[in-house]
Design a protein around this motif. Structure first.
Motif, PDB file in Angstrom:
ATOM      1  N   VAL A  67     -14.899   8.064  -0.227  1.00 32.18           N
ATOM      2  CA  VAL A  67     -15.655   6.814  -0.116  1.00 32.18           C
ATOM      3  C   VAL A  67     -14.629   5.698   0.037  1.00 32.18           C
ATOM      4  O   VAL A  67     -13.816   5.463  -0.851  1.00 32.18           O
ATOM      5  CB  VAL A  67     -16.528   6.564  -1.363  1.00 32.18           C
ATOM      6  N   GLY A  68     -14.640   5.025   1.188  1.00 36.03           N
ATOM      7  CA  GLY A  68     -13.629   4.015   1.471  1.00 36.03           C
ATOM      8  C   GLY A  68     -13.947   2.669   0.851  1.00 36.03           C
ATOM      9  O   GLY A  68     -15.113   2.260   0.767  1.00 36.03           O
ATOM     10  N   THR A  69     -12.911   1.970   0.398  1.00 34.43           N
ATOM     11  CA  THR A  69     -13.061   0.609  -0.111  1.00 34.43           C
ATOM     12  C   THR A  69     -12.027  -0.302   0.547  1.00 34.43           C
ATOM     13  O   THR A  69     -10.865   0.080   0.694  1.00 34.43           O
ATOM     14  CB  THR A  69     -12.871   0.528  -1.638  1.00 34.43           C
ATOM     15  N   LEU A  70     -12.464  -1.466   0.988  1.00 33.10           N
ATOM     16  CA  LEU A  70     -11.572  -2.549   1.401  1.00 33.10           C
ATOM     17  C   LEU A  70     -11.950  -3.735   0.531  1.00 33.10           C
ATOM     18  O   LEU A  70     -12.870  -4.488   0.850  1.00 33.10           O
ATOM     19  CB  LEU A  70     -11.722  -2.905   2.879  1.00 33.10           C
ATOM     20  N   ALA A  71     -11.265  -3.874  -0.594  1.00 26.90           N
ATOM     21  CA  ALA A  71     -11.723  -4.834  -1.590  1.00 26.90           C
ATOM     22  C   ALA A  71     -10.576  -5.351  -2.436  1.00 26.90           C
ATOM     23  O   ALA A  71      -9.529  -4.706  -2.566  1.00 26.90           O
ATOM     24  CB  ALA A  71     -12.772  -4.183  -2.497  1.00 26.90           C
ATOM     25  N   TRP A  72     -10.786  -6.538  -3.006  1.00 28.80           N
ATOM     26  CA  TRP A  72      -9.800  -7.153  -3.887  1.00 28.80           C
ATOM     27  C   TRP A  72     -10.001  -6.666  -5.321  1.00 28.80           C
ATOM     28  O   TRP A  72     -10.844  -5.833  -5.598  1.00 28.80           O
ATOM     29  CB  TRP A  72      -9.917  -8.680  -3.823  1.00 28.80           C
ATOM     30  N   ASN A  73      -9.241  -7.230  -6.228  1.00 30.27           N
ATOM     31  CA  ASN A  73      -9.343  -6.876  -7.648  1.00 30.27           C
ATOM     32  C   ASN A  73     -10.504  -7.637  -8.275  1.00 30.27           C
ATOM     33  O   ASN A  73     -10.382  -8.836  -8.570  1.00 30.27           O
ATOM     34  CB  ASN A  73      -8.045  -7.230  -8.376  1.00 30.27           C
ATOM     35  N   ASP A  74     -11.609  -6.970  -8.475  1.00 29.93           N
ATOM     36  CA  ASP A  74     -12.730  -7.605  -9.169  1.00 29.93           C
ATOM     37  C   ASP A  74     -13.646  -6.545  -9.765  1.00 29.93           C
ATOM     38  O   ASP A  74     -13.401  -5.346  -9.643  1.00 29.93           O
ATOM     39  CB  ASP A  74     -13.500  -8.564  -8.250  1.00 29.93           C
ATOM     40  N   TYR A  75     -14.708  -6.994 -10.401  1.00 32.87           N
ATOM     41  CA  TYR A  75     -15.544  -6.085 -11.190  1.00 32.87           C
ATOM     42  C   TYR A  75     -16.294  -5.082 -10.332  1.00 32.87           C
ATOM     43  O   TYR A  75     -16.515  -3.940 -10.754  1.00 32.87           O
ATOM     44  CB  TYR A  75     -16.507  -6.889 -12.069  1.00 32.87           C
ATOM     45  N   ARG A  76     -16.692  -5.460  -9.128  1.00 27.86           N
ATOM     46  CA  ARG A  76     -17.406  -4.503  -8.281  1.00 27.86           C
ATOM     47  C   ARG A  76     -16.469  -3.375  -7.829  1.00 27.86           C
ATOM     48  O   ARG A  76     -16.880  -2.216  -7.760  1.00 27.86           O
ATOM     49  CB  ARG A  76     -18.016  -5.219  -7.077  1.00 27.86           C
ATOM     50  N   ARG A  97      -4.466  -5.156   4.784  1.00 31.97           N
ATOM     51  CA  ARG A  97      -3.390  -5.864   5.465  1.00 31.97           C
ATOM     52  C   ARG A  97      -2.617  -4.978   6.444  1.00 31.97           C
ATOM     53  O   ARG A  97      -1.669  -5.436   7.075  1.00 31.97           O
ATOM     54  CB  ARG A  97      -2.437  -6.457   4.418  1.00 31.97           C
ATOM     55  N   LEU A  98      -3.019  -3.738   6.566  1.00 28.12           N
ATOM     56  CA  LEU A  98      -2.362  -2.859   7.522  1.00 28.12           C
ATOM     57  C   LEU A  98      -2.759  -3.246   8.945  1.00 28.12           C
ATOM     58  O   LEU A  98      -3.735  -3.960   9.178  1.00 28.12           O
ATOM     59  CB  LEU A  98      -2.754  -1.405   7.254  1.00 28.12           C
ATOM     60  N   TYR A 185      -3.049   5.766   1.014  1.00 26.01           N
ATOM     61  CA  TYR A 185      -2.121   6.068   2.094  1.00 26.01           C
ATOM     62  C   TYR A 185      -0.877   5.193   1.993  1.00 26.01           C
ATOM     63  O   TYR A 185      -0.945   4.029   1.576  1.00 26.01           O
ATOM     64  CB  TYR A 185      -2.788   5.846   3.457  1.00 26.01           C
ATOM     65  N   THR A 186       0.256   5.776   2.381  1.00 23.66           N
ATOM     66  CA  THR A 186       1.491   5.004   2.448  1.00 23.66           C
ATOM     67  C   THR A 186       1.367   3.985   3.574  1.00 23.66           C
ATOM     68  O   THR A 186       0.479   4.078   4.429  1.00 23.66           O
ATOM     69  CB  THR A 186       2.685   5.925   2.736  1.00 23.66           C
ATOM     70  N   SER A 187       2.269   3.017   3.593  1.00 24.76           N
ATOM     71  CA  SER A 187       2.177   1.935   4.576  1.00 24.76           C
ATOM     72  C   SER A 187       2.562   2.383   5.973  1.00 24.76           C
ATOM     73  O   SER A 187       2.355   1.653   6.938  1.00 24.76           O
ATOM     74  CB  SER A 187       3.047   0.748   4.144  1.00 24.76           C
ATOM     75  N   LEU A 518      10.095 -14.889   5.799  1.00 22.14           N
ATOM     76  CA  LEU A 518      10.446 -13.508   6.065  1.00 22.14           C
ATOM     77  C   LEU A 518       9.174 -12.701   6.290  1.00 22.14           C
ATOM     78  O   LEU A 518       8.168 -12.936   5.615  1.00 22.14           O
ATOM     79  CB  LEU A 518      11.231 -12.910   4.894  1.00 22.14           C
ATOM     80  N   PRO A 519       9.193 -11.746   7.206  1.00 25.82           N
ATOM     81  CA  PRO A 519       8.008 -10.894   7.373  1.00 25.82           C
ATOM     82  C   PRO A 519       7.884  -9.933   6.203  1.00 25.82           C
ATOM     83  O   PRO A 519       8.885  -9.464   5.654  1.00 25.82           O
ATOM     84  CB  PRO A 519       8.316 -10.134   8.675  1.00 25.82           C
ATOM     85  N   HIS A 520       6.660  -9.658   5.804  1.00 24.93           N
ATOM     86  CA  HIS A 520       6.417  -8.746   4.691  1.00 24.93           C
ATOM     87  C   HIS A 520       5.488  -7.621   5.133  1.00 24.93           C
ATOM     88  O   HIS A 520       4.657  -7.789   6.025  1.00 24.93           O
ATOM     89  CB  HIS A 520       5.800  -9.485   3.499  1.00 24.93           C
ATOM     90  N   THR A 521       5.647  -6.486   4.487  1.00 22.84           N
ATOM     91  CA  THR A 521       4.760  -5.357   4.744  1.00 22.84           C
ATOM     92  C   THR A 521       3.420  -5.606   4.057  1.00 22.84           C
ATOM     93  O   THR A 521       3.245  -6.586   3.320  1.00 22.84           O
ATOM     94  CB  THR A 521       5.359  -4.045   4.225  1.00 22.84           C
ATOM     95  N   ALA A 522       2.502  -4.694   4.276  1.00 25.64           N
ATOM     96  CA  ALA A 522       1.174  -4.821   3.678  1.00 25.64           C
ATOM     97  C   ALA A 522       1.197  -4.738   2.158  1.00 25.64           C
ATOM     98  O   ALA A 522       0.244  -5.141   1.500  1.00 25.64           O
ATOM     99  CB  ALA A 522       0.250  -3.747   4.238  1.00 25.64           C
ATOM    100  N   THR A 523       2.283  -4.223   1.585  1.00 23.93           N
ATOM    101  CA  THR A 523       2.379  -4.125   0.124  1.00 23.93           C
ATOM    102  C   THR A 523       3.307  -5.170  -0.471  1.00 23.93           C
ATOM    103  O   THR A 523       3.688  -5.073  -1.623  1.00 23.93           O
ATOM    104  CB  THR A 523       2.849  -2.716  -0.287  1.00 23.93           C
TER     105      THR A 523
END
Length: 545
Positions: A67-76, A97-98, A185-187, A518-523
């Motif tokens: 079950v996929g999630t694209l979500a921030w840190n919150d209660y849901r 951010r990938l 998954y890794t970046s 500076l450019p940053h990775t998704a993590t």
């Protein structure tokens, strides 16, 4: 002869049941797109989790499915973590951010049929949906009043509508402790991202260890604010460890990079503990210094994901009374591998003597074995000088990537981390570079991380990176890339001279260039691959030829 103790499985369900039964009144505070100040208790959270579990069953999702999630840190998102894993499903957290190509690959590779997404990611999914043939629908993590209008996403359901009316009673299945619980998954900095499939057992053991006094040391008296995204390595496990001990949780949602919001949450909710990557701590410190605010309740923060610059340690401790500790690990390690804490005889040392220890990634935690080896796989001594490839093994370390044909470990069961490190006689490990980032100049190795740490101690430097660039005479030389502090205009020669007496003379970067960012990775790590591409045709100044 076997022991004669009960053989009950180690499952995430046990953490959930314990938290609700013993610490049900502990609070969870969230910032969401539809509510900047949401409060409820563990009791309420897990009642809604059972409602969600019933809804997942009605969607036709079966045990073993992702079950996929694209979500921030919150209660849901927290409810999703427990409802999926404890139902026997796999909570597949996806880093929004990938790159689009990576998101497409990950969702299809995991065979996600349902995606649970925050409102702000609806446009992102609209650009991808035609390339995701296995998807049956989307659940938007909001209430009816905040559902997006005129979206092209098919079968889009409101989360609150989905669980409304569902029973808060659910019979959780008895799961094998080795059953898969979550997928990250890794970046994918080289090739396609690789899936790391965690088990209930590995997650519970990891949680027990992170809760130890000499590691995160969390108790029911703590107020924990995870700034590590829940879409990355299970938020470093804090969404399991905090409920396990009954700590109050403060979840910053999409505001985790907003220094002002973080400062307010820390003070309003009396946060005592937090964890995140160095870039987030820089955002908080920059805001507090500009606004003249403080964080009187905050006692300790954990930093990881990238080498932490010394100014972060010093500013937090000297100006705000906050202790900063480094941790190191990987997606493939759930993620914790080492943690930096002082041994008893070090507490009476001066700050000058403590500083070099703080910069190390720390001691291996119980449960993780580490070693360094040379190019012929010969084990190197723990002398603080020998530098080699870092290998690890343990009950929460990967054995095989998701859907891979062969193990990720060597013939002796060790996982090659890709890091280059030293280990001193007392067991403190220090990452000196990534294998792909180490600089070889005139046949000798130069640590880009040590040069970056040195540069970051200069008062006019906000952020720094060092990469190896082709040099006609030396094959490769270090190039210093600097983002100056706001309002500062340091001179290249001044910054290069700053390295004298701090590192070996032949380590000193050959030149210095300034960047706006500076450019940053998704993590959140500095993207050195992108920097190397940007400066691939770099011409050294005349004095460097």
């Amino acid at each position: 002869m076997l022991g004669q103790m009960m053989n009950l499985p180690l499952t995430i369900t046990n953490i959930m049941n314990f938290a609700e039964t013993v610490h049900g009144s502990s609070e969870i505070v969230s910032v969401t797109a539809d509510n900047p100040d949401h409060h409820y208790t563990y009791t309420e959270a897990f009642a809604r989790t059972r409602q969600l579990a019933n809804a997942l069953a009605k969607l036709g999702i079966e045990q073993g499915q992702c079950v996929g999630t694209l979500a921030w840190n919150d209660y849901r998102h927290l409810e999703l973590y427990y409802a999926t894993s404890c139902s026997g499903m796999i909570c597949h957290t996806i880093n929004p951010r990938l790159f689009l190509e990576q998101l497409e690959y990950i969702i299809n590779h995991a065979n996600d049929e349902w995606l649970f997404i925050d409102v702000m990611f609806v446009p992102l999914m609209e650009t991808l949906v035609d390339k995701l043939p296995n998807l049956k629908g989307f659940v938007v993590l909001t209430d009816p009043a905040h559902m997006p209008n005129n979206s092209s996403l098919p079968n889009m359901i409101c989360y609150e509508t989905l669980i409304q009316g569902e029973s808060s009673k659910f019979d959780w299945p008895e799961l094998n402790e080795n059953a898969a619980s979550a997928l990250c998954y890794t970046s994918g900095t080289t090739g396609n991202p690789k899936g790391v499939l965690y088990s209930h057992r590995s997650t519970v053991l990891h949680s027990y260890t992170t809760g130890l006094r000499d590691i995160f040391g969390l108790t029911m008296h703590d107020v924990v604010m995870p700034l590590v995204p829940m879409y990355h390595v299970n938020g470093w496990g804090l969404v399991y460890t905090a409920p396990m001990v009954g700590a109050k949780l403060v979840m910053p949602g999409p505001a985790m990079g907003d220094g002002e919001v973080l400062n307010r949450l820390i003070n309003d909710e009396c946060v005592t503990f937090s964890a995140g990557v160095p870039t987030l701590w820089l955002a908080l410190l920059n805001f507090m210094q500009q606004a003249g605010t403080s964080v009187p309740t905050l006692e300790r923060v954990i930093t990881g994901g990238a080498a932490c610059p010394q100014p972060i340690f010093d500013t937090f401790r000297e100006k705000y009374g906050v202790e900063v500790r480094q941790a190191w690990g990987m997606t493939e390690m759930s993620p914790l591998g080492t943690f930096n804490t002082f041994k008893p005889h070090m507490h009476n040392w001066t700050e000058t003597d403590k500083a070099p220890v703080r910069l190390k990634q720390g001691l291996p935690v119980c449960g993780v074995d580490i070693k360094i080896v040379d190019s012929d796989n010969n084990e190197l001594p723990w002398d603080g000088q020998s530098s080699g490839s870092l290998k690890v093994r343990g009950p929460w370390v990967i054995q095989r990537y998701f859907k891979a044909d062969s193990d990720a470990t060597d013939s002796d069961g060790w996982f090659e981390t890709g890091d280059v490190a030293t280990i001193d006689p007392q067991g403190y490990m220090m990452i000196t570079d990534r294998n792909k980032d180490v600089i070889k100049s005139g046949g000798e190795w130069i640590s880009s991380i040590e040069l970056e740490n040195t540069a970051m101690t200069h008062p006019q430097v906000a952020e720094a990176a060092v990469i190896g660039v082709y040099h006609e005479k030396w094959t490769e030389r270090p190039l210093l890339l600097v983002v100056p502090q706001p309002g500062e205009s340091p001179l290249p020669d001044e910054l290069l001279s700053y390295f004298k007496t701090k590192v070996a003379s032949w380590w000193i970067p050959e030149a210095c260039e300034f960047l706006q960012e500076l450019p940053h990775t998704a993590t959140g790590k500095v993207n050195k691959k992108e920097l190397r591409q940007q400066f691939n045709d770099y011409r050294w100044p005349d004095h460097g030829e």
